[in-house]
Design a protein around this motif. Sequence first.
Motif, mmCIF file in Angstrom:
data_model
loop_
_atom_site.group_PDB
_atom_site.id
_atom_site.type_symbol
_atom_site.label_atom_id
_atom_site.label_comp_id
_atom_site.label_asym_id
_atom_site.label_seq_id
_atom_site.Cartn_x
_atom_site.Cartn_y
_atom_site.Cartn_z
ATOM 1 N N HIS A 16 -27.740 37.419 -6.997
ATOM 2 C CA HIS A 16 -27.875 38.270 -8.179
ATOM 3 C C HIS A 16 -27.045 39.550 -8.101
ATOM 4 O O HIS A 16 -26.927 40.268 -9.093
ATOM 5 C CB HIS A 16 -29.350 38.595 -8.427
ATOM 6 N N ASN A 17 -26.473 39.823 -6.952
ATOM 7 C CA ASN A 17 -25.592 40.992 -6.857
ATOM 8 C C ASN A 17 -24.116 40.600 -6.897
ATOM 9 O O ASN A 17 -23.239 41.404 -6.563
ATOM 10 C CB ASN A 17 -25.892 41.791 -5.586
ATOM 11 N N THR A 18 -23.821 39.353 -7.272
ATOM 12 C CA THR A 18 -22.435 38.904 -7.424
ATOM 13 C C THR A 18 -22.257 38.229 -8.775
ATOM 14 O O THR A 18 -23.200 37.648 -9.318
ATOM 15 C CB THR A 18 -22.030 37.917 -6.306
ATOM 16 N N ASP A 19 -21.038 38.311 -9.307
ATOM 17 C CA ASP A 19 -20.812 37.776 -10.658
ATOM 18 C C ASP A 19 -19.681 36.745 -10.721
ATOM 19 O O ASP A 19 -19.356 36.265 -11.807
ATOM 20 C CB ASP A 19 -20.522 38.917 -11.643
ATOM 21 N N THR A 20 -19.064 36.414 -9.584
ATOM 22 C CA THR A 20 -17.863 35.577 -9.617
ATOM 23 C C THR A 20 -17.912 34.494 -8.539
ATOM 24 O O THR A 20 -18.322 34.753 -7.406
ATOM 25 C CB THR A 20 -16.601 36.442 -9.411
ATOM 26 N N LEU A 21 -17.491 33.308 -8.916
ATOM 27 C CA LEU A 21 -17.355 32.189 -7.988
ATOM 28 C C LEU A 21 -15.905 32.097 -7.542
ATOM 29 O O LEU A 21 -14.994 32.183 -8.362
ATOM 30 C CB LEU A 21 -17.752 30.885 -8.680
ATOM 31 N N MET A 22 -15.701 31.910 -6.243
ATOM 32 C CA MET A 22 -14.358 31.671 -5.724
ATOM 33 C C MET A 22 -14.305 30.268 -5.123
ATOM 34 O O MET A 22 -15.161 29.897 -4.322
ATOM 35 C CB MET A 22 -13.969 32.696 -4.652
ATOM 36 N N ALA A 23 -13.307 29.490 -5.533
ATOM 37 C CA ALA A 23 -13.041 28.177 -4.940
ATOM 38 C C ALA A 23 -11.713 28.265 -4.197
ATOM 39 O O ALA A 23 -10.724 28.772 -4.737
ATOM 40 C CB ALA A 23 -12.979 27.100 -6.021
ATOM 41 N N ARG A 24 -11.700 27.742 -2.966
ATOM 42 C CA ARG A 24 -10.506 27.903 -2.134
ATOM 43 C C ARG A 24 -10.199 26.589 -1.414
ATOM 44 O O ARG A 24 -11.066 26.029 -0.746
ATOM 45 C CB ARG A 24 -10.746 29.018 -1.121
ATOM 46 N N PHE A 25 -8.975 26.094 -1.591
ATOM 47 C CA PHE A 25 -8.569 24.858 -0.917
ATOM 48 C C PHE A 25 -7.069 24.872 -0.687
ATOM 49 O O PHE A 25 -6.352 25.756 -1.183
ATOM 50 C CB PHE A 25 -8.968 23.621 -1.742
ATOM 51 N N THR A 26 -6.600 23.911 0.096
ATOM 52 C CA THR A 26 -5.160 23.766 0.317
ATOM 53 C C THR A 26 -4.700 22.429 -0.254
ATOM 54 O O THR A 26 -5.470 21.466 -0.346
ATOM 55 C CB THR A 26 -4.797 23.824 1.809
ATOM 56 N N LEU A 27 -3.444 22.381 -0.635
ATOM 57 C CA LEU A 27 -2.835 21.159 -1.175
ATOM 58 C C LEU A 27 -1.537 20.914 -0.432
ATOM 59 O O LEU A 27 -0.638 21.764 -0.422
ATOM 60 C CB LEU A 27 -2.564 21.315 -2.673
ATOM 61 N N ARG A 28 -1.435 19.748 0.178
ATOM 62 C CA ARG A 28 -0.223 19.354 0.877
ATOM 63 C C ARG A 28 0.547 18.377 -0.016
ATOM 64 O O ARG A 28 -0.016 17.395 -0.496
ATOM 65 C CB ARG A 28 -0.577 18.707 2.216
ATOM 66 N N VAL A 29 1.813 18.651 -0.251
ATOM 67 C CA VAL A 29 2.664 17.790 -1.074
ATOM 68 C C VAL A 29 3.654 17.104 -0.142
ATOM 69 O O VAL A 29 4.415 17.768 0.568
ATOM 70 C CB VAL A 29 3.403 18.590 -2.160
ATOM 71 N N ALA B 163 0.836 -1.199 0.000
ATOM 72 C CA ALA B 163 0.000 0.000 0.000
ATOM 73 C C ALA B 163 0.871 1.249 0.000
ATOM 74 O O ALA B 163 1.978 1.253 0.549
ATOM 75 C CB ALA B 163 -0.913 0.000 1.218
ATOM 76 N N PHE B 164 0.337 2.288 -0.627
ATOM 77 C CA PHE B 164 1.042 3.572 -0.719
ATOM 78 C C PHE B 164 0.083 4.684 -0.340
ATOM 79 O O PHE B 164 -1.082 4.692 -0.758
ATOM 80 C CB PHE B 164 1.556 3.817 -2.148
ATOM 81 N N GLU B 165 0.569 5.638 0.454
ATOM 82 C CA GLU B 165 -0.218 6.812 0.787
ATOM 83 C C GLU B 165 -0.100 7.831 -0.332
ATOM 84 O O GLU B 165 0.940 7.945 -0.979
ATOM 85 C CB GLU B 165 0.275 7.428 2.091
ATOM 86 N N ARG B 166 -1.179 8.568 -0.562
ATOM 87 C CA ARG B 166 -1.139 9.598 -1.601
ATOM 88 C C ARG B 166 -0.201 10.722 -1.164
ATOM 89 O O ARG B 166 -0.147 11.088 0.006
ATOM 90 C CB ARG B 166 -2.528 10.133 -1.902
ATOM 91 N N LYS B 167 0.504 11.267 -2.133
ATOM 92 C CA LYS B 167 1.478 12.322 -1.851
ATOM 93 C C LYS B 167 0.985 13.705 -2.267
ATOM 94 O O LYS B 167 1.610 14.713 -1.936
ATOM 95 C CB LYS B 167 2.803 12.007 -2.556
ATOM 96 N N LEU B 168 -0.111 13.763 -2.990
ATOM 97 C CA LEU B 168 -0.779 15.031 -3.295
ATOM 98 C C LEU B 168 -2.100 15.004 -2.545
ATOM 99 O O LEU B 168 -3.025 14.287 -2.933
ATOM 100 C CB LEU B 168 -1.006 15.189 -4.804
ATOM 101 N N ASP B 169 -2.200 15.765 -1.488
ATOM 102 C CA ASP B 169 -3.298 15.631 -0.537
ATOM 103 C C ASP B 169 -4.098 16.928 -0.462
ATOM 104 O O ASP B 169 -3.767 17.828 0.321
ATOM 105 C CB ASP B 169 -2.724 15.267 0.843
ATOM 106 N N PRO B 170 -5.158 17.073 -1.269
ATOM 107 C CA PRO B 170 -5.947 18.312 -1.237
ATOM 108 C C PRO B 170 -7.012 18.283 -0.152
ATOM 109 O O PRO B 170 -7.472 17.214 0.274
ATOM 110 C CB PRO B 170 -6.592 18.337 -2.630
ATOM 111 N N SER B 171 -7.418 19.447 0.290
ATOM 112 C CA SER B 171 -8.594 19.571 1.148
ATOM 113 C C SER B 171 -9.813 19.713 0.243
ATOM 114 O O SER B 171 -9.690 19.795 -0.983
ATOM 115 C CB SER B 171 -8.466 20.805 2.037
ATOM 116 N N ASP B 172 -11.009 19.722 0.839
ATOM 117 C CA ASP B 172 -12.186 20.104 0.062
ATOM 118 C C ASP B 172 -12.027 21.560 -0.374
ATOM 119 O O ASP B 172 -11.383 22.364 0.316
ATOM 120 C CB ASP B 172 -13.455 19.983 0.910
ATOM 121 N N ALA B 173 -12.624 21.903 -1.499
ATOM 122 C CA ALA B 173 -12.615 23.293 -1.972
ATOM 123 C C ALA B 173 -13.928 23.950 -1.564
ATOM 124 O O ALA B 173 -15.007 23.532 -2.021
ATOM 125 C CB ALA B 173 -12.433 23.349 -3.484
ATOM 126 N N LEU B 174 -13.861 24.939 -0.705
ATOM 127 C CA LEU B 174 -15.053 25.679 -0.307
ATOM 128 C C LEU B 174 -15.361 26.747 -1.352
ATOM 129 O O LEU B 174 -14.448 27.344 -1.932
ATOM 130 C CB LEU B 174 -14.858 26.326 1.061
#
Length: 358
Positions: free
Chosen positions: A91-104, A15-26
């Motif tokens: 309706h008063n906003t025009d942009t989506l922001m996605a934000r997450f962290t990635l551990r290498v 077994a191998f652990e993943r080395k690119l480990d993202p969080s959920d993107a809020l």
Amino acid sequence: MAKKDDALKTASVLAFERKLDPSDALLYAGQWSQRDALEDWQALTIREKSVRGTISNRLKDTSKEHKDPAKLDAAIEKPNLQTVDVATLPHNTDTLMARFTLRVLGGAGIPSACNNADYQAKLQQAVADYVKTHGFGELARRYAHNLANGRFLWRNRVGAEQVEVRIRRMEKGHVAKEWTFDALSLSLRGFDSDTQTSELAQDIADALAGERHLILEVIAFSHVGNGQEVFPSQELIVDQSQTRTVNGKAIKKSKTLYTVKVGEQDIAAIHTQKLGNAIRTIDTWYPAPADGSDLGPIAVEPYGSVTTQGTAYRQPKQKVDFYSLLDNWMLKDQVPNTEQQHFVMATLIRGGVFGEAG
């Protein structure tokens, strides 16, 4: 001369652990012009919507009732009632922001569990030879490109007027370095590098080699328009018996979107699995399809599986799947060519359980 029983065998536990480990993107909503004032952005929420749709799916033609025109008319004329989750920008906003962290993480290619010491020694020697010859530069360059081009936004990237990705290298809770990319100017099919992606790739390569600690914060802005629908991850509901009552009638929800509870608030989000799939969409080394089509990169998977197409592009009969390549490399000393070595290492970085089947 070694006995046949002394021949190296694949470990039954491997077994191998993943080395690119993202969080959920809020996901958050705001104005494109306010990208520097992140504290003003509001969390994106999910709401339910009940609609009276029409029957549009293909009907079975084997039943007796569908041979009766009157019964067929009744089947297709009745309404299709649905209750679904939906996410839209206010309706008063025009942009989506996605934000997450990635551990290498370092230690790529070193198993987290292996019950065969000889096999582990052979594997670690092969990984060491790969690192000495090639390093992690090629893989890191591709991972960096997929962060910079915003592939992880999936459908939220499609049709956007502008997409900006900011990647921050965090050290002790502070921003040590920041890169800003015009995501739409970067290809989803190639991996050309510029100065910024090369710098980011070098940090990722160093982290995979265990030479540095690396946590990246990724902030992506997708300019889609006021009030437009956006697309968090959709949940897979295994228990289809779940219902809710509306006006005394039990109604099943047709679509459930993913949320993460932060404090008292449920915020729409994208799954870690979906982010990881996008970041590791770097496999251009699989055999060309028989019809000659150019699919571009696919996600690194042991059999090259692309579930949306119902196809596996690395068939065992072609001996280019992960297990065939790894076994030939470890057990038969048949070193794969450079491209397939990249694929094998990328699969180990992906992580998983790869022991001999019982």
